[in-house]
Design an enzyme around this catalytic site. Structure first.
Site, PDB file in Angstrom:
ATOM      1  N   HIS A  21      20.396  46.096   3.549  1.00 58.40           N
ATOM      2  CA  HIS A  21      20.324  47.577   3.797  1.00 58.40           C
ATOM      3  C   HIS A  21      20.988  48.204   2.651  1.00 58.40           C
ATOM      4  O   HIS A  21      20.268  49.293   1.885  1.00 58.40           O
ATOM      5  CB  HIS A  21      21.145  47.770   4.999  1.00 58.40           C
ATOM      6  N   TYR A  22      21.981  47.707   1.809  1.00 60.69           N
ATOM      7  CA  TYR A  22      22.419  48.428   0.772  1.00 60.69           C
ATOM      8  C   TYR A  22      21.321  48.335  -0.376  1.00 60.69           C
ATOM      9  O   TYR A  22      21.271  49.346  -1.257  1.00 60.69           O
ATOM     10  CB  TYR A  22      23.932  47.861   0.411  1.00 60.69           C
TER      11      TYR A  22
END
Length: 250
Positions: free
Chosen positions: A156-157
């Site tokens: 996600h990051y």
């Protein structure tokens, strides 16, 4: 410390209450700029403003960067206080913790994209019309080496920062002939409060990838970021500047 010239300029720093954003605010003020801190954490924001006030003119606005109406209210308040915006540093970001992609909760995945990518988009959208009207502006997006390489257990990051790099390149091309330049930096990890949401094994993994054998210092990041906010940065736009301690050699 080399002297950078931001005299007579005003810069917004999102996430300016702590970490890299706070260090950038310090360097901007020491370089002669007025600074507006945008942050969601009201308590930290008040403390940061008080601490920075001795260095120069600084204002603080509480803002939820994922909320368009909140960002619109923040730019209105900022313009009332300072009149114009010459630079924007998009430093606000979250990691969302660590986990395998298929085990991360969709809510957490979306939140990281919202804060790190959508929040930066909304901030850019808020300042660009004024920059276009004055024929001058500098935007610096703080991405990450994870956006280039894709860190395991941080999809996600990594995806949010890859998106921020793409946004930088697109905006840089769109604004290339306007006097508004848009660039990004891709730091390796710096030991900031963002570490609090990471697992120790992920922190150890990030350190193992850095040839210099240490984490980035926030003052080192601020030196490059603030230079990208100056008029001396005149022929770079849509560019991605390495701050990875040798991890990225491309």
């Amino acid at each position: 410390m080399n002297q950078l010239d931001m005299a007579g300029r005003h810069a917004i720093v999102t996430g300016g209450a702590q970490g890299i954003g706070y260090a950038v605010a310090q360097r901007l003020l020491d370089s002669g700029a007025a600074v507006s801190l945008w942050d969601v954490n009201q308590d930290q924001l008040a403390v940061a403003r008080e601490q920075l006030a001795a260095r120069g003119p600084v204002s603080a606005v509480g803002v939820e960067l994922t909320d368009e109406s909140s960002v619109n209210a923040a730019i209105a308040a900022t313009l009332r206080a300072h009149g114009s915006v010459h630079a924007l540093v998009n430093s606000a970001g979250i990691t969302g913790g660590n986990g395998l992609t298929w085990e991360l909760e969709p809510k957490v995945w979306r939140q990281v994209i919202e804060v790190n990518l959508i929040g930066s988009y909304l901030s850019c959208r808020a300042v660009i019309p004024g920059m276009l009207a004055q024929g001058y502006g500098r935007i610096v997006n703080i991405a990450s080496i994870a956006g280039k390489e894709g860190n395991p257990n941080a999809s996600h990051y990594s995806a949010s920062k890859a998106g921020l790099i793409g946004l930088t390149k697109s905006l840089g091309k769109e604004l290339a002939k306007t006097g508004v330049l848009v660039n990004a930096v891709t730091p390796a990890a710096a030991q900031t409060p963002i570490f609090d949401s990471m697992k120790q094994e992920h922190i150890d993994f990030m350190l193992s990838k850095i040839p210099l054998g240490r984490f980035l210092q926030v003052e080192e990041a601020a030196a490059m970021i603030v230079w990208l906010c100056t008029a001396d940065c005149a022929f770079s736009t849509g560019a991605v500047f390495d701050l990875s301690g040798g991890r990225a050699t491309y």
